[in-house]
Design a protein around this motif. Structure first.
Motif, short mmCIF file in Angstrom:
data_model
loop_
_atom_site.label_atom_id
_atom_site.label_comp_id
_atom_site.label_asym_id
_atom_site.label_seq_id
_atom_site.Cartn_x
_atom_site.Cartn_y
_atom_site.Cartn_z
N HIS B 201 0.84 -1.20 0.00
CA HIS B 201 0.00 0.00 0.00
C HIS B 201 0.87 1.25 0.00
O HIS B 201 0.58 2.22 -0.71
N PHE B 202 1.97 1.22 0.78
CA PHE B 202 2.84 2.40 0.84
C PHE B 202 3.76 2.50 -0.38
O PHE B 202 4.07 3.58 -0.85
N TRP B 204 3.59 0.67 -3.54
CA TRP B 204 3.04 0.58 -4.89
C TRP B 204 1.67 1.24 -5.03
O TRP B 204 1.10 1.28 -6.11
N GLY B 205 1.12 1.69 -3.89
CA GLY B 205 -0.16 2.38 -3.97
C GLY B 205 -1.35 1.46 -4.04
O GLY B 205 -2.44 1.88 -4.38
N SER B 206 -1.15 0.18 -3.70
CA SER B 206 -2.26 -0.75 -3.74
C SER B 206 -1.94 -1.94 -2.84
O SER B 206 -0.86 -2.51 -2.93
N CYS B 207 -2.87 -2.28 -1.96
CA CYS B 207 -2.63 -3.38 -1.02
C CYS B 207 -2.45 -4.70 -1.74
O CYS B 207 -1.70 -5.56 -1.32
#
Lengths: 425, 271
Positions: B201-202, B204-207
């Motif tokens: 999430h931090f 790559w911007g996606s969980c």
């Protein structure tokens, strides 16, 4: 999730199937199977790529079942939906069963004793047994002669907590899917944008409602040539060009404004090529055509190092109706200029500029998902590493029976019972 | 000069000795040999730990300091060490020589592969920006402790098919150890997946982006979740659970090795 067979089942056969563990096992297996297929078939590629990888028939099959985007296909959502409903109903049913009033009667204690999880002793030892049990047990009188010492009742809720956390994570994912977006921005220092490019072709650009300006982008490298660090400085501007927020975005350190997150996901380099042709100077970007000369031309390829002669560009032009190409090498005197159909074209300079690649997303589901994560870890701990222990002290005419059960780790429990009974027989 | 490679090479030789002493014990059944086996296990794990720490220290001397958990070579060594740590943490009375023997064999194979295979880059490499995060440590450690626990479950599953008696533990004991390993492995794998999702999430911007590594870790997770449910609510026991522990470990192997070799994805730095 347990469907104990002796328990009276409510509802018709369809409802019973929906709450069954069998359905859970079927859906989970199907989800696992679908994931395997999705990981083996190339996802989200273009038609040409598929046709180069698979036969035409296989490609039709892939398209028919949406295997090119398996994890977002309608049947995968359906599978997840069935799984969620099943999990939800199972969890509710289990909760209802746990909340139901319990029997207060002591079970068959002599059975526990013979199974090794209890002992009989003289009634005078009662105080000593209670002392050895310690203060962590909750006391409750079950009958005239029997007392219950209980610990870890919450342990029974562990599975429910884990199942609820899975539902929460799925719900968070759904919220993000419905009301969030994922987009992309490529900005050179000085560039600004008020809309982000969609990740998938065919989708429309995402209007941000504010302007993002990239004021600076820097990248540093290790001696091996690998990137060491890259960061962008950005400013958020309103329509009157007031600066609302400014900050730096690094990899692993996103920047947020009004719920929109900016991630430093990549960077790229774009070159500007300076040419002289017919006495005029042209500054060309990638795929940009130099017009207004006798022979219009454009750069079609850039190489960092052409056969150890340094940087070079391949230039394309039309000779009559035939496309032709020529190499210009900026570090080799003879190769810096060519005569193209009678006019002299020379490469004056190649200047490179980095641009930042920012992932832009809004995902209101993230807090829900993170709650789910925390809950899941707590639930797993409660379920697997705590135990519900019940120890009965039954006072008979001339014996005190101390015996009980545990929901987990029977071996450790029997050991503790031996310790409590040590020297009291 | 003593480097990390010296110490890790020594640990590899000690694992070889450990396997050898197991065989001696199986032949002569002497208590003294069993106690020697245990001491060699402790010593090998300690030397290996020293090698890992040494590598950590050297990376700082090179000016690219980071925990040695960042590439394929380092992960192989950590995996091998995790199995030994799992053995050491097991209660003495569950520490059957048949289990420690296979575990030592797996540790030896991992170490030998890590230090001898031409396909494995053994140098200390600088961290690419995406890996420069504190989530790296917790993510890698939880994942590999999980893999180690599943390796023990796999060993129990395989031993189940041998006739009990002699050096092979009873089926009840194997089932008990198998079950304990699976719950530890499952908890660790869950922690690994969740910490990975938070990190993703931090970074790559996606969980969750259905990258092959993520997908296969989910498949592994589902398999072990099924094993736990089949055991608790389905009352499944014995041979079937043993088969499922082998299947589960095959999925672990695919998650760890297979994905790197057969499927391209975001986790490509682990190759």
């Amino acid at each position: 999730m347990s469907a104990i067979k002796s328990d009276k089942m409510r509802g018709g056969p369809i409802f019973r199937f929906l709450v069954s563990v069998r359905l859970t096992i079927i859906t989970l297996s199907l989800i696992a199977g679908a994931s395997i297929v999705g990981s083996l078939v190339r996802q989200g590629a273009s038609e040409e790529e598929y046709l180069s990888l698979y036969s035409e028939r296989a490609y039709h099959f892939i398209r028919l079942f949406g295997l090119d985007d398996a994890y977002h296909s309608s049947w995968f959502y359906l599978l997840m939906g069935v799984f969620a409903i099943n999990l939800f109903l199972c969890t509710l049913q289990r909760l209802r069963r746990l909340m139901a009033p319990r029997e207060r009667q002591a079970p068959d204690l002599s059975g526990f004793v013979s199974a090794g999880s209890g002992f009989a002793t003289d009634p005078v030892n009662r105080e000593e047994v209670v002392r050895r049990l310690g203060p962590s047990y909750r006391r409750e009188r079950v009958s005239e002669t029997t007392e219950l010492f209980e610990k870890g009742r919450f342990s029974r809720y562990g599975a429910i907590v884990v199942h609820a956390s899975v539902l929460l994570i799925l719900a968070g994912g759904l919220i993000g899917n419905i009301s969030g977006f994922k987009a992309y921005l490529a900005l050179k220092p000085g560039d600004e944008a008020s809309a982000a490019m969609p990740r998938k072709p065919g989708q429309s650009a995402v209007v941000l409602g504010f302007t993002v300006k990239c004021t600076d982008f820097r990248v540093s490298f290790y001696p091996s040539g690998q990137p060491k660090e890259y960061a962008s400085d950005i400013e958020i501007l309103d329509e009157k060009r007031n600066i609302l927020k400014r900050g730096r975005i690094r990899v692993n350190e996103p920047f947020s404004y009004k719920g929109v997150y900016f991630y430093q996901s990549s960077y790229g380099r774009s070159n500007v090529y300076t040419f002289k042709a017919d006495g005029r100077t042209f500054e060309l970007g990638e795929e940009q055509v130099a017009r207004g000369v006798r022979v219009p031309f454009m750069v079609v390829r850039y190489e960092q190092d052409v056969h150890n002669f340094g940087p070079g560009v391949m230039v394309a032009y039309m000779d009559a109706d035939e496309p032709k190409t020529l190499w210009f090498l900026s570090n080799v005197e003879k190769m810096r200029s060519h005569t193209v159909n009678g006019s002299k074209v020379s490469l004056e300079n190649i200047s490179g500029q980095f641009h930042t690649g920012l992932e832009v997303s809004r995902d209101p589901g993230v807090p829900v998902v993170l709650c789910g994560f925390t809950l899941m870890l707590a639930g797993l701990y409660i379920n697997f590493f705590t135990a519900h222990r019940r120890i009965y002290l039954a006072l008979g005419p001339d014996t005190l029976i101390v015996a009980g059960t545990t929901s987990r780790n029977k071996e450790g429990f029997a050991e503790d019972m031996r310790k409590i009974g040590g020297g009291l027989a | 000069m003593i480097t990390d490679h010296t110490l890790l090479g020594l640990a590899t030789i000690m694992y070889l000795g450990l396997v050898f002493f197991h065989i001696l014990y199986f032949v002569w059944q002497k208590e003294k040999l069993l106690s020697a086996v245990q001491h060699i296990l402790y010593a090998a794990a300690a030397v290996q730990a020293a090698g890992i720490l040494m590598r950590w220290a050297i990376s700082y001397r090179l000016g690219i300091g980071h925990a040695p958990l960042s590439n394929y070579y380092e992960s192989l060594i950590f995996f091998s060490w995790s199995i030994s740590v799992f053995m050491i943490c097991m209660r003495k009375r569950r520490l059957y020589p048949a289990i420690t023997f296979v575990a030592a064999g797996i540790s030896l194979m991992l170490m030998a592969y890590a230090s001898l295979s031409p396909g494995v880059e053994r140098g200390i490499q600088p961290l690419i920006p995406a890996l420069q995060s504190n989530w790296l440590h917790i993510h890698v450690i939880t994942c590999f402790l999980g893999y180690a626990a599943f390796a023990v479950s796999f060993i129990c599953g395989v031993l189940y098919f041998f006739r009990p008696g002699g050096i092979v533990p009873t089926r009840e004991n194997l089932e008990d150890i198998n079950y304990r390993s699976i719950i530890i492995g499952f908890s660790m794998l869950t922690s690994g997946i969740l910490t990975g999702a938070v990190w993703a999430h931090f970074a790559w911007g996606s969980c969750w982006s259905w990258d092959p590594k993520e997908t296969w870790s989910l498949i592994t997770w589902i398999i072990y979740a099924l094993v736990l449910h089949l055991r608790f609510t389905g009352g499944l026991k014995g041979k079937r659970i043993a088969i499922l522990s082998v299947v589960g470990f095959a999925s672990v192997i695919m998650t760890y090795f297979g994905v790197n070799f057969f499927l391209a994805g975001l986790h490509s730095y682990a190759t």
